[in-house]
Scaffold this active site. Structure first.
Site, PDB file in Angstrom:
ATOM      1  N   HIS A   1       5.166   6.585  -1.374  1.00  0.00           N
ATOM      2  CA  HIS A   1       5.953   5.382  -1.661  1.00  0.00           C
ATOM      3  C   HIS A   1       5.194   4.130  -1.236  1.00  0.00           C
ATOM      4  CE1 HIS A   1       6.432   5.878   2.613  1.00  0.00           C
ATOM      5  NE2 HIS A   1       6.672   4.571   2.650  1.00  0.00           N
TER       6      HIS A   1
ATOM      7  N   THR B   1       6.244   0.590   0.705  1.00  0.00           N
ATOM      8  CA  THR B   1       7.298  -0.187   1.363  1.00  0.00           C
ATOM      9  C   THR B   1       7.274  -1.613   0.827  1.00  0.00           C
ATOM     10  OG1 THR B   1       7.157   1.124   3.395  1.00  0.00           O
ATOM     11  CG2 THR B   1       8.113  -1.069   3.592  1.00  0.00           C
TER      12      THR B   1
ATOM     13  N   THR C   1       0.782   4.639   1.955  1.00  0.00           N
ATOM     14  CA  THR C   1       0.154   5.367   3.060  1.00  0.00           C
ATOM     15  C   THR C   1      -0.079   6.829   2.664  1.00  0.00           C
ATOM     16  OG1 THR C   1       1.327   3.969   4.659  1.00  0.00           O
ATOM     17  CG2 THR C   1       0.408   6.034   5.500  1.00  0.00           C
TER      18      THR C   1
ATOM     19  N   HIS D   1       0.838  -1.196   0.000  1.00  0.00           N
ATOM     20  CA  HIS D   1       0.000   0.000   0.000  1.00  0.00           C
ATOM     21  C   HIS D   1       0.875   1.248   0.000  1.00  0.00           C
ATOM     22  CE1 HIS D   1       1.089  -0.600   4.222  1.00  0.00           C
ATOM     23  NE2 HIS D   1       1.084   0.726   4.270  1.00  0.00           N
TER      24      HIS D   1
HETATM   25  P1  A2P Z   1       5.041   2.968   5.282  1.00  0.00           P
HETATM   26  O1  A2P Z   1       3.920   3.825   4.809  1.00  0.00           O
HETATM   27  O2  A2P Z   1       6.360   3.484   4.924  1.00  0.00           O
HETATM   28  O3  A2P Z   1       4.912   1.543   4.824  1.00  0.00           O
HETATM   29  P2  A2P Z   1       3.293   0.125  11.487  1.00  0.00           P
HETATM   30  O4  A2P Z   1       3.003  -1.278  11.061  1.00  0.00           O
HETATM   31  O5  A2P Z   1       4.736   0.367  11.776  1.00  0.00           O
HETATM   32  O6  A2P Z   1       2.375   0.615  12.552  1.00  0.00           O
HETATM   33  O7  A2P Z   1       2.974   1.030  10.218  1.00  0.00           O
HETATM   34  C1  A2P Z   1       1.778   0.920   9.535  1.00  0.00           C
HETATM   35  C2  A2P Z   1       1.869   1.743   8.269  1.00  0.00           C
HETATM   36  O8  A2P Z   1       1.915   3.131   8.568  1.00  0.00           O
HETATM   37  C3  A2P Z   1       3.096   1.469   7.443  1.00  0.00           C
HETATM   38  O9  A2P Z   1       2.677   1.451   6.112  1.00  0.00           O
HETATM   39  C4  A2P Z   1       4.044   2.586   7.777  1.00  0.00           C
HETATM   40  O10 A2P Z   1       5.028   2.977   6.897  1.00  0.00           O
HETATM   41  C5  A2P Z   1       3.109   3.713   8.108  1.00  0.00           C
HETATM   42  N1  A2P Z   1       3.675   4.528   9.181  1.00  0.00           N
HETATM   43  C6  A2P Z   1       4.040   4.118  10.416  1.00  0.00           C
HETATM   44  N2  A2P Z   1       4.437   5.155  11.174  1.00  0.00           N
HETATM   45  C7  A2P Z   1       4.339   6.253  10.401  1.00  0.00           C
HETATM   46  C8  A2P Z   1       4.610   7.649  10.598  1.00  0.00           C
HETATM   47  N3  A2P Z   1       5.074   8.122  11.761  1.00  0.00           N
HETATM   48  N4  A2P Z   1       4.395   8.485   9.568  1.00  0.00           N
HETATM   49  C9  A2P Z   1       3.937   8.047   8.397  1.00  0.00           C
HETATM   50  N5  A2P Z   1       3.666   6.754   8.139  1.00  0.00           N
HETATM   51  C10 A2P Z   1       3.857   5.862   9.125  1.00  0.00           C
END
Ligand code: A2P
Length: 217
Positions: free
Chosen positions: A148, A150, A71, A69
Site C-alpha cells: 500500500h 500511505t 514500503t 512510497h
Molecule cells: P507505511 O509503509 O504504512 O507508510 P515511521 O515514519 O513511522 O518510522 O515509518 C516509516 C515508514 O515505514 C512508513 O512508510 C511506515 O508505514 C513504515 N513502517 C513503520 N513501522 C512499520 C512496521 N512495523 N512494519 C512495516 N512498516 C512500517
C-alpha cells in the site's frame, strides 16, 4: 556501534516520482472531497467523530506523511527482524535503484488512515519480504496483500497503521463479508465495510513509475 546501525536503512520500498506524487495526492483529495458529501457517509459519520451530529472535513482530518512510497521492508536501521537478510538478498541488491511501474488498484479510508492498495506483479513480489502479512496476524491472505501507499493519517496515528487497516478490509473481503455496495462513483465502485471502513475499487488502476530504493531519514 552507531555507524554499523546506520548501514541499514529505516525501510526499503518503491518511491513514486515527484510528478506523479502530485497526481496521486490530487486523486486522493478528490475522493475524500466526494466521500465527504455523500449522504451515506454522513449517515456513518459517528465512526469518525464519535458523535452523530458533528461534521468532519476529511481533507483536514488526515495529515500527509512525507514522500509517497510503498514500503517493502521496514528495517528500523537493522533492529527489525529479518532486516539484514532482506538487505543482503540478491534480488534486492540486483533491483536496487531500478524503475518499476506500480499499479494502484483501490483507495481506502478508515477513521485512522487513508491509503492506496498496490497490486504487485510477480516480479515485484520477488522484492516483497516473506512475512509482513503474518506479522500482522493475517495468515490466510496472499503474499503482497499488505502492499500500500500511505496517503494520510489522522492525528496521533502512525503510518504503520495504514497496512493494518488494509489487511483488515481484505480479511473481511476474504471472509465473504462482501461489504455494503454503496454506489458507482466516477473513479470506481465504493463499498462500506462497517466501523468507518470505506473502499473505492478504481475502475482504471493508477499506473505510476516508482524507484526501488531505501530511506534513511
Ligand atoms: P507505511 O509503509 O504504512 O507508510 P515511521 O515514519 O513511522 O518510522 O515509518 C516509516 C515508514 O515505514 C512508513 O512508510 C511506515 O508505514 C513504515 N513502517 C513503520 N513501522 C512499520 C512496521 N512495523 N512494519 C512495516 N512498516 C512500517
Amino acid at each position: 556501534g552507531p555507524l554499523e546501525e546506520m548501514s541499514l536503512p529505516l525501510f526499503f520500498g518503491w518511491f513514486l516520482l515527484s510528478s506523479v506524487q502530485d497526481k496521486v495526492r490530487c486523486t486522493s483529495m478528490d475522493f475524500l472531497k466526494t466521500l465527504d458529501t455523500l449522504e451515506v457517509f454522513k449517515k456513518h459519520l459517528s465512526d469518525f467523530t464519535g458523535k452523530a451530529e458533528k461534521e468532519v472535513d476529511l481533507e483536514q482530518y488526515f495529515q500527509a506523511k512525507g514522500t509517497l512510497h510503498c514500503t517493502t521492508k521496514f528495517c528500523d536501521y537493522g533492529k527489525a527482524p529479518g532486516a539484514k537478510e532482506y538487505a543482503q538478498n540478491t534480488t534486492v541488491k540486483e533491483f536496487y535503484g531500478s524503475a518499476f511501474e506500480l499499479s494502484l488498484s483501490a483507495l481506502f479510508v478508515t477513521p485512522r488512515t487513508v491509503g492506496a492498495r498496490v497490486s504487485l506483479t510477480e516480479e515485484q513480489l520477488l522484492l516483497w519480504p516473506a512475512d509482513p502479512e503474518e506479522e500482522a496476524g493475517s495468515t490466510s491472505l496472499p503474499r503482497g496483500s499488505r502492499a500500500h501507499i500511505t496517503l494520510g493519517c489522522a492525528e496521533h496515528v502512525e503510518p504503520v497503521q495504514t497496512g493494518l487497516d488494509l489487511l483488515e478490509i481484505e480479511t473481511l473481503q476474504q471472509e465473504h463479508q462482501q461489504g455494503e455496495p454503496i454506489e458507482e462513483m466516477e473513479l470506481g465502485s465504493l463499498t462500506y465495510y462497517g466501523e468507518g471502513r470505506w473502499l473505492l475499487t478504481l475502475r482504471e488502476p493508477i499506473c505510476t513509475p516508482a524507484c526501488f530504493s531505501s530511506f534513511y531519514g
